[in-house]
Design a protein around this motif. Structure first.
Motif, PDB file in Angstrom:
ATOM      1  N   SER A  99     -26.911   1.595  36.860  1.00  0.00           N
ATOM      2  CA  SER A  99     -27.103   2.756  36.178  1.00  0.00           C
ATOM      3  C   SER A  99     -26.298   2.801  35.017  1.00  0.00           C
ATOM      4  N   ALA A 143     -36.598  -2.675  39.460  1.00  0.00           N
ATOM      5  CA  ALA A 143     -35.933  -1.794  40.402  1.00  0.00           C
ATOM      6  C   ALA A 143     -34.886  -2.585  41.048  1.00  0.00           C
ATOM      7  N   HIS A 178     -35.651  12.103  38.409  1.00  0.00           N
ATOM      8  CA  HIS A 178     -35.155  10.816  38.076  1.00  0.00           C
ATOM      9  C   HIS A 178     -34.418  10.063  39.548  1.00  0.00           C
ATOM     10  N   SER A 179     -34.345  10.767  40.440  1.00  0.00           N
ATOM     11  CA  SER A 179     -33.697  10.303  41.544  1.00  0.00           C
ATOM     12  C   SER A 179     -34.151  10.875  42.951  1.00  0.00           C
ATOM     13  N   LEU A 211     -39.646   9.114  39.680  1.00  0.00           N
ATOM     14  CA  LEU A 211     -39.474   7.707  39.300  1.00  0.00           C
ATOM     15  C   LEU A 211     -39.580   6.905  40.336  1.00  0.00           C
ATOM     16  N   SER A 212     -39.668   7.436  41.475  1.00  0.00           N
ATOM     17  CA  SER A 212     -39.838   6.409  42.466  1.00  0.00           C
ATOM     18  C   SER A 212     -40.668   6.773  43.490  1.00  0.00           C
ATOM     19  N   GLU A 213     -41.050   5.924  44.559  1.00  0.00           N
ATOM     20  CA  GLU A 213     -41.440   6.594  45.964  1.00  0.00           C
ATOM     21  C   GLU A 213     -40.525   7.170  46.774  1.00  0.00           C
ATOM     22  N   PRO A 222     -40.040   1.925  37.187  1.00  0.00           N
ATOM     23  CA  PRO A 222     -39.003   2.686  37.313  1.00  0.00           C
ATOM     24  C   PRO A 222     -38.037   2.733  35.971  1.00  0.00           C
ATOM     25  N   ASP A 223     -38.724   3.385  34.884  1.00  0.00           N
ATOM     26  CA  ASP A 223     -38.178   3.757  33.619  1.00  0.00           C
ATOM     27  C   ASP A 223     -38.899   4.979  33.565  1.00  0.00           C
ATOM     28  N   GLU A 224     -38.103   5.527  32.160  1.00  0.00           N
ATOM     29  CA  GLU A 224     -38.365   6.758  31.826  1.00  0.00           C
ATOM     30  C   GLU A 224     -39.806   6.821  30.922  1.00  0.00           C
ATOM     31  N   LEU A 257     -42.203   7.193  33.264  1.00  0.00           N
ATOM     32  CA  LEU A 257     -41.939   8.711  34.066  1.00  0.00           C
ATOM     33  C   LEU A 257     -42.962   9.745  33.047  1.00  0.00           C
TER      34      LEU A 257
END
Length: 225
Positions: A57, A100, A165-166, A187-189, A209-211, A214
């Motif tokens: 990150s 990822a 985001h998380s 952003l993710s499963e 997995p990027d903005e 998103l």
């Protein structure tokens, strides 16, 4: 589904401000109310035997850069935004996995120098287990350089969508629900699972997995009345 105009930005600063700028440029009305706060830690940094650094990150890059002047080690990052942060901090040899955590592990297995130790400066409670993905092929030492703590902020009085985001942020949002409709772009499963089906929100998962992905999952803004 209600038109999307007002978007709740939940991520911690300074990332929240960058996200808000991107939303505004795309025609949305961002509402910045972070559910998490990043607090730097002060560990002793020992680079003895370290062959490379791995960052998952931008927060890890920023925190480590404030703890150590070392910039000569090769750096491997989970994605391009983190790679950009590493270069901005003065690291010269930076490789991005562009994906990822599993992609970072594959990149490290293929390209990390050996023998030696891989130092992973990151969160006190990391979102994933890089060492497990490396399956013992590389010696890894985690170095907690920051922690994410909940802010306790109340949700905005009204919003049409929320960006998450998380998984940690998703859990914090879920604790403030359920909500009366709206959309959640995650952003993710893992973040989708953490948000859960009782939030009252339509959950859309980013395709990468990027903005940029998103914001694509968020959809297009409604035209102002």
């Amino acid at each position: 589904m209600r038109p999307i105009r007002r978007v709740w930005v939940t991520r911690a600063e300074p990332g929240a401000a960058r996200t808000a700028d991107r939303l505004a440029a795309s025609g949305f009305e961002p509402i910045v109310a972070p559910v998490l706060e990043i607090r730097p830690l002060a560990p002793v940094v020992d680079l003895g035997g370290t062959m490379a650094l791995a960052f998952t990150s931008r927060n890890g890059v920023d925190a480590f850069a404030g703890l150590s002047p070392a910039r000569d080690l090769p750096v491997f990052t989970v994605g391009d935004a983190t790679a950009e942060a590493a270069r901005e901090s003065g690291f010269g040899r930076v490789r991005s996995a562009g994906g990822a955590l599993a992609d970072l592990a594959a990149l490290l297995i293929a390209e990390a120098p050996r023998p030696g130790l891989l130092l992973v400066p990151g969160a006190l409670e990391p979102a994933g287990d890089l060492a497990a993905l490396l399956s013992g092929r590389i010696r890894v030492r985690a170095l907690p350089v920051y922690e994410a703590v909940e802010t306790g902020v109340a949700p905005p009085g009204s919003f049409d969508a929320v960006l998450i985001h998380s998984a940690r942020a998703a859990r914090a949002v879920a604790e403030r629900g359920p909500f009366a409709g709206g959309r959640a772009a995650v952003l993710s499963e893992a973040a989708a699972r953490a948000l859960g089906g009782r939030s009252g929100l339509e959950i859309r998962i980013a395709s990468a997995p990027d903005e940029a992905a998103l914001l694509e999952a968020l959809g297009k803004p409604a035209h102002p009345v």
